[in-house]
Scaffold this motif. Structure first.
Motif, PDB file in Angstrom:
ATOM      1  N   ARG A 285       0.832  -1.194   0.000  1.00  0.00           N
ATOM      2  CA  ARG A 285       0.000   0.000   0.000  1.00  0.00           C
ATOM      3  C   ARG A 285       0.878   1.260   0.000  1.00  0.00           C
ATOM      4  N   GLY A 286       0.667   2.136  -0.963  1.00  0.00           N
ATOM      5  CA  GLY A 286       1.469   3.350  -1.084  1.00  0.00           C
ATOM      6  C   GLY A 286       2.569   3.266  -2.113  1.00  0.00           C
ATOM      7  N   VAL A 287       2.733   2.104  -2.756  1.00  0.00           N
ATOM      8  CA  VAL A 287       3.821   1.934  -3.712  1.00  0.00           C
ATOM      9  C   VAL A 287       3.666   2.865  -4.913  1.00  0.00           C
ATOM     10  N   ALA A 288       2.422   3.200  -5.259  1.00  0.00           N
ATOM     11  CA  ALA A 288       2.206   4.095  -6.406  1.00  0.00           C
ATOM     12  C   ALA A 288       2.839   5.461  -6.184  1.00  0.00           C
ATOM     13  N   SER A 289       2.859   5.898  -4.936  1.00  0.00           N
ATOM     14  CA  SER A 289       3.432   7.205  -4.634  1.00  0.00           C
ATOM     15  C   SER A 289       4.924   7.262  -4.956  1.00  0.00           C
ATOM     16  N   VAL A 290       5.658   6.224  -4.556  1.00  0.00           N
ATOM     17  CA  VAL A 290       7.096   6.255  -4.816  1.00  0.00           C
ATOM     18  C   VAL A 290       7.411   5.987  -6.284  1.00  0.00           C
ATOM     19  N   ILE A 291       6.549   5.217  -6.956  1.00  0.00           N
ATOM     20  CA  ILE A 291       6.778   4.986  -8.385  1.00  0.00           C
ATOM     21  C   ILE A 291       6.595   6.288  -9.168  1.00  0.00           C
ATOM     22  N   VAL A 292       5.541   7.036  -8.828  1.00  0.00           N
ATOM     23  CA  VAL A 292       5.293   8.312  -9.497  1.00  0.00           C
ATOM     24  C   VAL A 292       6.414   9.304  -9.204  1.00  0.00           C
ATOM     25  N   GLY A 293       6.855   9.348  -7.944  1.00  0.00           N
ATOM     26  CA  GLY A 293       7.880  10.316  -7.564  1.00  0.00           C
ATOM     27  C   GLY A 293       9.297   9.879  -7.869  1.00  0.00           C
ATOM     28  N   ALA A 294       9.566   8.568  -7.812  1.00  0.00           N
ATOM     29  CA  ALA A 294      10.941   8.074  -7.939  1.00  0.00           C
ATOM     30  C   ALA A 294      11.536   8.312  -9.318  1.00  0.00           C
ATOM     31  N   GLY A 295      10.717   8.205 -10.360  1.00  0.00           N
ATOM     32  CA  GLY A 295      11.241   8.395 -11.710  1.00  0.00           C
ATOM     33  C   GLY A 295      11.872   9.763 -11.904  1.00  0.00           C
ATOM     34  N   PRO A 296      11.085  10.846 -11.800  1.00  0.00           N
ATOM     35  CA  PRO A 296      11.674  12.171 -11.981  1.00  0.00           C
ATOM     36  C   PRO A 296      12.690  12.543 -10.906  1.00  0.00           C
ATOM     37  N   ALA A 297      12.458  12.099  -9.657  1.00  0.00           N
ATOM     38  CA  ALA A 297      13.385  12.449  -8.580  1.00  0.00           C
ATOM     39  C   ALA A 297      14.760  11.805  -8.794  1.00  0.00           C
ATOM     40  N   HIS A 298      14.774  10.539  -9.200  1.00  0.00           N
ATOM     41  CA  HIS A 298      16.048   9.863  -9.439  1.00  0.00           C
ATOM     42  C   HIS A 298      16.715  10.352 -10.728  1.00  0.00           C
ATOM     43  N   ALA A 299      15.918  10.763 -11.688  1.00  0.00           N
ATOM     44  CA  ALA A 299      16.500  11.350 -12.894  1.00  0.00           C
ATOM     45  C   ALA A 299      17.267  12.610 -12.524  1.00  0.00           C
TER      46      ALA A 299
ATOM     47  N   ASP B   8       7.105  11.018  -0.361  1.00  0.00           N
ATOM     48  CA  ASP B   8       7.525  10.175   0.762  1.00  0.00           C
ATOM     49  C   ASP B   8       6.540  10.305   1.923  1.00  0.00           C
ATOM     50  N   VAL B   9       6.044  11.513   2.151  1.00  0.00           N
ATOM     51  CA  VAL B   9       5.041  11.730   3.196  1.00  0.00           C
ATOM     52  C   VAL B   9       3.781  10.917   2.889  1.00  0.00           C
ATOM     53  N   ILE B  10       3.316  10.987   1.660  1.00  0.00           N
ATOM     54  CA  ILE B  10       2.126  10.232   1.253  1.00  0.00           C
ATOM     55  C   ILE B  10       2.361   8.745   1.411  1.00  0.00           C
ATOM     56  N   LYS B  11       3.517   8.282   0.979  1.00  0.00           N
ATOM     57  CA  LYS B  11       3.857   6.864   1.077  1.00  0.00           C
ATOM     58  C   LYS B  11       3.791   6.391   2.522  1.00  0.00           C
ATOM     59  N   GLN B  12       4.392   7.141   3.437  1.00  0.00           N
ATOM     60  CA  GLN B  12       4.433   6.702   4.829  1.00  0.00           C
ATOM     61  C   GLN B  12       3.064   6.752   5.488  1.00  0.00           C
ATOM     62  N   ARG B  13       2.241   7.728   5.121  1.00  0.00           N
ATOM     63  CA  ARG B  13       0.886   7.776   5.676  1.00  0.00           C
ATOM     64  C   ARG B  13       0.095   6.531   5.255  1.00  0.00           C
ATOM     65  N   MET B  14       0.316   6.088   4.022  1.00  0.00           N
ATOM     66  CA  MET B  14      -0.410   4.923   3.518  1.00  0.00           C
ATOM     67  C   MET B  14       0.151   3.613   4.061  1.00  0.00           C
ATOM     68  N   GLN B  15       1.401   3.617   4.503  1.00  0.00           N
ATOM     69  CA  GLN B  15       2.025   2.395   5.017  1.00  0.00           C
ATOM     70  C   GLN B  15       1.607   2.068   6.444  1.00  0.00           C
ATOM     71  N   LEU B  16       1.089   3.041   7.164  1.00  0.00           N
ATOM     72  CA  LEU B  16       0.800   2.865   8.581  1.00  0.00           C
ATOM     73  C   LEU B  16      -0.306   1.838   8.851  1.00  0.00           C
TER      74      LEU B  16
END
Length: 309
Positions: A77-91, A135-143
């Motif tokens: 739960r919340g994996v979509a948040s890091v997938i959406v953010g990780a691409g441009p952030a890691h680029a 990351d904030v969204i991801k952690q809220r959804m992981q709880l």
């Protein structure tokens, strides 16, 4: 000169930064998606919860209890948040890293720890500015017991109830953690890579080994700051008034110390190290691989363009 004599990092003119950014985006998505369940457990172990159902004594205990009461799908739960953010952030992360490393002389022969550490720090500042809200969204959804079912719903709820500041209240603490993390990671990775592979040839085993060691060392060293970051990013879900009113790293450190003492700063260290060793190894493996593949494709296109009849 034969094409085979070119070093794999010697990219064609004009495409270097783009290649690094595209390779970095692919590496970031791969890294976060694969290791997300372990990261979910790490987040839960770091949160100060009053619910006995949300308190875990170890990594194994967390896996057993979550699988039996909530199902293992919960860990995604919340994996979509890091997938959406990780691409441009890691680029942005890898593009900045390679640009600064080249500018400061980090690509010259020999070990240049200061240059790679500086490049890593610059990369982190730009990456975290973009990634922190995700990351904030991801952690809220992981709880435990999270009612959020998608990224958009979570983002709207956090913004409406806590304001824009909720997405960046942890940013200074995040930088306090990730700047030294990245400096340690990159300097360790580059040093290990040159030690294990002095010829500088493309070597997947070298990238995996050096990346795993670098990730594990950096993760262990910066765990106390990660505990503080998690407390700040999840404060809005807490029923503890002190945690809800925490304004920054100093407040977080005081709460952690008063609740658990020195051991509180090591909360979640096992899943954190277990997350970063394979994820960092995977990240560098994917990054170096995509850099080679995209670089080769660019060379082929360049050679075809300038070919003499």
């Amino acid at each position: 000169m034969a094409v085979e004599d070119e070093e794999y990092e010697a990219l064609p003119m004009g495409v270097g930064t783009g290649v690094h950014m595209l390779a970095g985006a692919m590496a970031g998505i791969s890294e976060h998606a694969v290791m997300f369940p372990v990261d979910s457990i790490k987040t839960r172990m770091q949160v100060f919860s009053t619910s006995p159902a949300a308190v875990y004594s170890s990594l194994g205990n967390a896996v057993a209890r979550i699988s039996s009461t909530e199902g293992l799908r919960t860990l995604w739960r919340g994996v979509a948040s890091v997938i959406v953010g990780a691409g441009p952030a890691h680029a942005l992360y890898f593009g900045t890293y390679e640009l600064v490393k080249e500018t400061t002389g980090g690509n010259r022969p020999g070990h240049h720890v200061a240059a790679t550490a500086l490049a890593g720090a610059c990369a982190t500042i730009s990456h975290d500015a973009l990634m922190n809200p995700f990351d904030v969204i991801k952690q809220r959804m992981q709880l435990y017991g999270s009612s959020y079912r998608n990224v958009a719903q979570c983002a709207r709820s956090v913004y409406q109830n806590e304001g824009l500041i909720a997405f960046y209240v942890s940013y200074p603490t995040t930088l306090m953690m990730t700047v030294p993390f990245t400096a340690v990671q990159f300097s360790t990775y580059e040093s290990m890579k040159k030690f294990l592979n002095p010829e500088g040839t493309y070597s997947p085993l070298t990238h995996v080994t050096a990346g795993g060691i670098a990730g594990g060392v950096a993760a262990a060293v910066t765990t106390p700051l990660d505990v503080a970051k998690t407390l700040l990013q999840t404060r809005g879900t807490s029923d503890d008034i002190r945690i809800r009113n925490a304004r920054g790293m100093v407040d977080a450190f005081k709460i952690i110390w008063q609740r658990n003492g020195i051991w509180g700063f090591a909360r979640g260290i096992s899943p954190r190290v277990l997350t970063y060793m394979p994820s960092n190894a995977l990240c560098w493996l994917c990054y170096e691989f995509f850099k080679v593949v995209i670089g080769d494709a660019s060379r082929g296109s360049s050679h075809a363009t300038v070919a003499v009849p």
